[in-house]
Design a protein around this motif. Structure first.
Motif, PDB file in Angstrom:
ATOM      1  N   LYS A  99       0.840  -1.210   0.000  1.00 57.42           N
ATOM      2  CA  LYS A  99       0.000   0.000   0.000  1.00 57.42           C
ATOM      3  C   LYS A  99       0.873   1.256   0.000  1.00 57.42           C
ATOM      4  O   LYS A  99       0.639   2.194  -0.774  1.00 57.42           O
ATOM      5  N   LEU A 100       1.888   1.296   0.868  1.00 54.35           N
ATOM      6  CA  LEU A 100       2.737   2.474   0.961  1.00 54.35           C
ATOM      7  C   LEU A 100       3.485   2.733  -0.343  1.00 54.35           C
ATOM      8  O   LEU A 100       3.578   3.876  -0.813  1.00 54.35           O
ATOM      9  N   VAL A 101       4.006   1.668  -0.947  1.00 54.29           N
ATOM     10  CA  VAL A 101       4.754   1.825  -2.194  1.00 54.29           C
ATOM     11  C   VAL A 101       3.826   2.238  -3.330  1.00 54.29           C
ATOM     12  O   VAL A 101       4.169   3.103  -4.148  1.00 54.29           O
ATOM     13  N   VAL A 102       2.639   1.648  -3.394  1.00 53.23           N
ATOM     14  CA  VAL A 102       1.686   1.986  -4.450  1.00 53.23           C
ATOM     15  C   VAL A 102       1.211   3.425  -4.310  1.00 53.23           C
ATOM     16  O   VAL A 102       1.015   4.132  -5.304  1.00 53.23           O
ATOM     17  N   ASP A 103       1.038   3.888  -3.085  1.00 51.90           N
ATOM     18  CA  ASP A 103       0.580   5.261  -2.879  1.00 51.90           C
ATOM     19  C   ASP A 103       1.621   6.286  -3.329  1.00 51.90           C
ATOM     20  O   ASP A 103       1.281   7.427  -3.654  1.00 51.90           O
ATOM     21  N   ARG A 104       2.880   5.899  -3.361  1.00 50.75           N
ATOM     22  CA  ARG A 104       3.910   6.795  -3.890  1.00 50.75           C
ATOM     23  C   ARG A 104       3.880   6.848  -5.418  1.00 50.75           C
ATOM     24  O   ARG A 104       4.289   7.838  -6.025  1.00 50.75           O
ATOM     25  N   ASP A 105       3.427   5.746  -6.022  1.00 49.77           N
ATOM     26  CA  ASP A 105       3.392   5.655  -7.489  1.00 49.77           C
ATOM     27  C   ASP A 105       2.183   4.813  -7.880  1.00 49.77           C
ATOM     28  O   ASP A 105       2.230   3.591  -7.785  1.00 49.77           O
ATOM     29  N   ARG A 106       1.113   5.467  -8.301  1.00 54.81           N
ATOM     30  CA  ARG A 106      -0.150   4.771  -8.572  1.00 54.81           C
ATOM     31  C   ARG A 106      -0.265   4.255 -10.010  1.00 54.81           C
ATOM     32  O   ARG A 106      -1.356   4.071 -10.523  1.00 54.81           O
ATOM     33  N   GLN A 107       0.865   3.997 -10.662  1.00 58.63           N
ATOM     34  CA  GLN A 107       0.777   3.513 -12.030  1.00 58.63           C
ATOM     35  C   GLN A 107       0.047   2.172 -12.071  1.00 58.63           C
ATOM     36  O   GLN A 107       0.223   1.332 -11.188  1.00 58.63           O
ATOM     37  N   PRO A 108      -0.793   1.951 -13.087  1.00 56.59           N
ATOM     38  CA  PRO A 108      -1.500   0.666 -13.216  1.00 56.59           C
ATOM     39  C   PRO A 108      -0.516  -0.490 -13.432  1.00 56.59           C
ATOM     40  O   PRO A 108       0.572  -0.311 -13.985  1.00 56.59           O
ATOM     41  N   GLY A 109      -0.911  -1.649 -12.977  1.00 54.91           N
ATOM     42  CA  GLY A 109      -0.118  -2.843 -13.233  1.00 54.91           C
ATOM     43  C   GLY A 109       1.190  -2.907 -12.490  1.00 54.91           C
ATOM     44  O   GLY A 109       2.126  -3.588 -12.925  1.00 54.91           O
ATOM     45  N   ARG A 110       1.294  -2.234 -11.335  1.00 51.88           N
ATOM     46  CA  ARG A 110       2.556  -2.210 -10.590  1.00 51.88           C
ATOM     47  C   ARG A 110       2.906  -3.594 -10.064  1.00 51.88           C
ATOM     48  O   ARG A 110       4.040  -4.042 -10.169  1.00 51.88           O
ATOM     49  N   PHE A 111       1.910  -4.291  -9.472  1.00 47.03           N
ATOM     50  CA  PHE A 111       2.158  -5.622  -8.918  1.00 47.03           C
ATOM     51  C   PHE A 111       1.081  -6.589  -9.385  1.00 47.03           C
ATOM     52  O   PHE A 111      -0.113  -6.264  -9.362  1.00 47.03           O
ATOM     53  N   LEU A 112       1.511  -7.767  -9.784  1.00 50.06           N
ATOM     54  CA  LEU A 112       0.601  -8.876 -10.062  1.00 50.06           C
ATOM     55  C   LEU A 112       0.882  -9.953  -9.019  1.00 50.06           C
ATOM     56  O   LEU A 112       1.988 -10.506  -8.956  1.00 50.06           O
ATOM     57  N   LEU A 113      -0.078 -10.216  -8.164  1.00 49.85           N
ATOM     58  CA  LEU A 113       0.075 -11.160  -7.066  1.00 49.85           C
ATOM     59  C   LEU A 113      -0.681 -12.449  -7.383  1.00 49.85           C
ATOM     60  O   LEU A 113      -1.683 -12.441  -8.094  1.00 49.85           O
ATOM     61  N   THR A 114      -0.213 -13.548  -6.821  1.00 51.10           N
ATOM     62  CA  THR A 114      -1.008 -14.777  -6.803  1.00 51.10           C
ATOM     63  C   THR A 114      -1.090 -15.269  -5.358  1.00 51.10           C
ATOM     64  O   THR A 114      -0.162 -15.053  -4.565  1.00 51.10           O
ATOM     65  N   GLY A 115      -2.209 -15.921  -5.028  1.00 49.86           N
ATOM     66  CA  GLY A 115      -2.378 -16.430  -3.674  1.00 49.86           C
ATOM     67  C   GLY A 115      -3.196 -17.697  -3.651  1.00 49.86           C
ATOM     68  O   GLY A 115      -4.207 -17.803  -4.348  1.00 49.86           O
ATOM     69  N   SER A 116      -2.751 -18.659  -2.856  1.00 47.35           N
ATOM     70  CA  SER A 116      -3.449 -19.940  -2.715  1.00 47.35           C
ATOM     71  C   SER A 116      -4.328 -19.982  -1.479  1.00 47.35           C
ATOM     72  O   SER A 116      -4.801 -21.049  -1.097  1.00 47.35           O
ATOM     73  N   ALA A 117      -4.534 -18.837  -0.853  1.00 46.13           N
ATOM     74  CA  ALA A 117      -5.454 -18.724   0.272  1.00 46.13           C
ATOM     75  C   ALA A 117      -6.147 -17.379   0.169  1.00 46.13           C
ATOM     76  O   ALA A 117      -5.572 -16.415  -0.352  1.00 46.13           O
ATOM     77  N   ASP A 118      -7.372 -17.324   0.636  1.00 47.20           N
ATOM     78  CA  ASP A 118      -8.166 -16.105   0.521  1.00 47.20           C
ATOM     79  C   ASP A 118      -7.746 -15.128   1.609  1.00 47.20           C
ATOM     80  O   ASP A 118      -8.369 -15.030   2.665  1.00 47.20           O
ATOM     81  N   VAL A 119      -6.679 -14.383   1.335  1.00 47.29           N
ATOM     82  CA  VAL A 119      -6.131 -13.463   2.328  1.00 47.29           C
ATOM     83  C   VAL A 119      -7.083 -12.304   2.600  1.00 47.29           C
ATOM     84  O   VAL A 119      -6.995 -11.643   3.639  1.00 47.29           O
ATOM     85  N   LEU A 120      -7.994 -12.023   1.693  1.00 46.48           N
ATOM     86  CA  LEU A 120      -8.884 -10.878   1.882  1.00 46.48           C
ATOM     87  C   LEU A 120      -9.966 -11.139   2.917  1.00 46.48           C
ATOM     88  O   LEU A 120     -10.736 -10.237   3.245  1.00 46.48           O
ATOM     89  N   LEU A 121     -10.051 -12.362   3.436  1.00 44.89           N
ATOM     90  CA  LEU A 121     -10.970 -12.617   4.542  1.00 44.89           C
ATOM     91  C   LEU A 121     -10.450 -12.015   5.845  1.00 44.89           C
ATOM     92  O   LEU A 121     -11.188 -11.920   6.821  1.00 44.89           O
ATOM     93  N   LEU A 122      -9.179 -11.631   5.846  1.00 42.21           N
ATOM     94  CA  LEU A 122      -8.621 -10.945   7.011  1.00 42.21           C
ATOM     95  C   LEU A 122      -8.879  -9.450   6.852  1.00 42.21           C
ATOM     96  O   LEU A 122      -8.367  -8.818   5.919  1.00 42.21           O
ATOM     97  N   PRO A 123      -9.688  -8.838   7.724  1.00 41.89           N
ATOM     98  CA  PRO A 123     -10.115  -7.447   7.534  1.00 41.89           C
ATOM     99  C   PRO A 123      -8.970  -6.464   7.336  1.00 41.89           C
ATOM    100  O   PRO A 123      -9.046  -5.574   6.512  1.00 41.89           O
ATOM    101  N   LYS A 124      -7.890  -6.594   8.100  1.00 42.27           N
ATOM    102  CA  LYS A 124      -6.799  -5.632   7.987  1.00 42.27           C
ATOM    103  C   LYS A 124      -6.162  -5.671   6.607  1.00 42.27           C
ATOM    104  O   LYS A 124      -5.765  -4.644   6.055  1.00 42.27           O
ATOM    105  N   LEU A 125      -6.049  -6.875   6.028  1.00 42.56           N
ATOM    106  CA  LEU A 125      -5.458  -6.990   4.712  1.00 42.56           C
ATOM    107  C   LEU A 125      -6.387  -6.429   3.655  1.00 42.56           C
ATOM    108  O   LEU A 125      -5.956  -5.757   2.714  1.00 42.56           O
ATOM    109  N   ALA A 126      -7.669  -6.708   3.780  1.00 45.61           N
ATOM    110  CA  ALA A 126      -8.639  -6.195   2.824  1.00 45.61           C
ATOM    111  C   ALA A 126      -8.652  -4.674   2.838  1.00 45.61           C
ATOM    112  O   ALA A 126      -8.712  -4.017   1.795  1.00 45.61           O
ATOM    113  N   ASP A 127      -8.579  -4.087   4.035  1.00 45.09           N
ATOM    114  CA  ASP A 127      -8.628  -2.635   4.155  1.00 45.09           C
ATOM    115  C   ASP A 127      -7.346  -1.979   3.644  1.00 45.09           C
ATOM    116  O   ASP A 127      -7.378  -0.862   3.121  1.00 45.09           O
ATOM    117  N   SER A 128      -6.219  -2.660   3.791  1.00 43.90           N
ATOM    118  CA  SER A 128      -4.942  -2.028   3.477  1.00 43.90           C
ATOM    119  C   SER A 128      -4.824  -1.676   1.994  1.00 43.90           C
ATOM    120  O   SER A 128      -4.145  -0.708   1.638  1.00 43.90           O
TER     121      SER A 128
END
Length: 425
Positions: A99-128
């Motif tokens: 979040k901090l790095v993206v807020d310094r540079d909001r260019q599209p396509g900065r990071f492409l992530l993959t995840g094998s668990a639904d990390v967004l079920l954790l509220p702090k991660l979803a909000d960040s």
């Protein structure tokens, strides 16, 4: 029998989600592809990212995990401008730094992530990463992807437009598709060797991803619990039946099932209901995430499944549900999934909601269809009124038949047939 024509140097099958990933990278700083291990997330990410010059890091490397956990912000700050971060659920602390790095540079396509668990079920991660992240769910391979067909069924379903054509019964070939499932690596194996792959898959996932998500004392319970869940697939969720063999409390077993849901091995299908109707059952259904996995856990090959009509009905319902969800993940409009049941035993296996419009799908393993098979669909049609677009009974028959306004009986293979095979106009 359908098998994947893959070798180490063979090109990957095209995925329906690729268009969504590319569109998201064009206007969103962070894109997350999430789904079960071995469903093709890394292959899809590399297919999209390598031509665009992305770097690549996998957090399956424990050394990288330790480095990222020790100094998340420093780790992210030192990365090149465009990166693929694979298996990011292993370093949840990194999301705040992203979040901090993206807020310094909001260019599209900065990071492409993959995840094998639904990390967004954790509220702090979803909000960040709120407002900075788009999530794309990737499933195991759909039948339309295996055949390189265009996904047309959902479009026809919500338009109630089906060509009344004839085809051949599938018979044991349908059981073979159910037992094979959709995991790419499993499909490269001969049928007799797939069960060993699925068993190793479960053990590895439990020992790695589930252990990373939660500290569970009785980790050996998880594979047995998953096996019991496979036996209950397509049934109403009954936590007491799942808890009784283990001597564990119902809340504990419910927590364990939530973990299995977070790693995409189990799906909970909520009931469709209206507030002003009290006679609707509000218990969810449970479905395994893939019927190849369920068949392996239940030690079923195609012949045994075809002979056991009760289990075939269960697994076929899960097979259809997962195929519909896989096709819906690439649909232009969001589709929500439910089941329908009331206290008078009217039921519909799968209810799909697109905006304000409803459609219902009933699944039958038999080669014949009767007027009584539309009982639940007619009740749903009555309750939903003008919102009801179409009701379909999918069965292992030869003919497409009309059973009234907006009601159809369709051969099972209609679910993945191409436009040219359906006479879709």
């Amino acid at each position: 029998m359908l098998t994947l024509p893959l070798s180490p140097g063979a090109p990957a099958l095209p995925r329906m989600a690729q268009i969504s990933v590319q569109a998201s990278l064009a206007d969103t700083p962070v894109v997350l592809i999430q789904g079960p291990r071995q469903c093709g997330k890394t292959t899809l990410a590399r297919t999209v990212a390598e031509p665009a010059g992305y770097g690549y890091i996998s957090f399956d490397d424990d050394n990288l995990v330790r480095a990222a956990r020790a100094d998340p912000l420093g780790f992210v700050t030192d990365l090149p401008p465009r990166m693929v971060l694979d298996e990011v659920q292993r370093v949840p602390d990194i999301f705040t730094s992203l979040k901090l790095v993206v807020d310094r540079d909001r260019q599209p396509g900065r990071f492409l992530l993959t995840g094998s668990a639904d990390v967004l079920l954790l509220p702090k991660l979803a909000d960040s990463l709120a407002g900075r992240l788009e999530v794309i769910r990737l499933h195991p391979l759909a039948q339309v992807e295996l055949r390189k067909h265009e996904a047309c069924f959902l479009e026809q379903l919500f338009r109630a437009e089906f060509n009344m054509a004839a085809t051949q019964r599938m018979g044991i070939a349908l059981a073979e598709l159910v037992v094979a499932g959709g995991f790419p690596a499993a499909l490269t194996r001969l049928p007799a060797r797939r069960r060993a792959w699925y068993q190793a898959y479960v053990q590895t996932l439990v020992q790695r991803d589930v252990r990373d998500l939660a500290r569970i004392a009785a980790l050996d319970v998880m594979p047995r619990l998953l096996e019991l869940a496979a036996g209950q697939t397509a049934h109403l969720f009954n936590v007491s039946e799942l808890a009784s063999p283990f001597g564990l409390s119902r809340p504990t077993v419910r927590d364990y099932l939530t973990l299995l849901e977070r790693v995409f091995l189990v799906d909970v299908l909520p009931p469709w209901h209206l507030r002003h109707i009290n006679r609707l059952v509000k218990t969810p259904k449970i479905h395994l995430g893939d019927t190849g996995l369920a068949s392996a856990l239940l030690r079923l090959d195609a012949a045994a499944l075809h002979a056991n009509r009760a289990l075939l009905g269960q697994l076929l319902e899960t097979f259809v549900f997962q195929e519909l969800r896989r096709q819906a993940s690439a649909h232009s409009e969001a589709i929500a999934f439910y089941h329908f049941r009331n206290r008078d035993d009217h039921e519909v296996d799968i209810v799909l909601e697109q905006g304000a419009v409803l459609a219902g799908v009933e699944v039958k393993a038999s080669g014949t269809v009767r007027t009584e098979d539309f009982r639940g669909l007619r009740k749903l049609q009555e309750i939903a009124g003008e919102r009801f677009a179409c009701g379909v009974v999918l069965y292992d028959g030869e003919a497409s038949l009309r059973f009234g306004p907006g009601l159809f009986a369709l051969p099972m293979r209609t679910l993945w047939s191409d436009r040219s095979e359906r006479g879709f106009g």
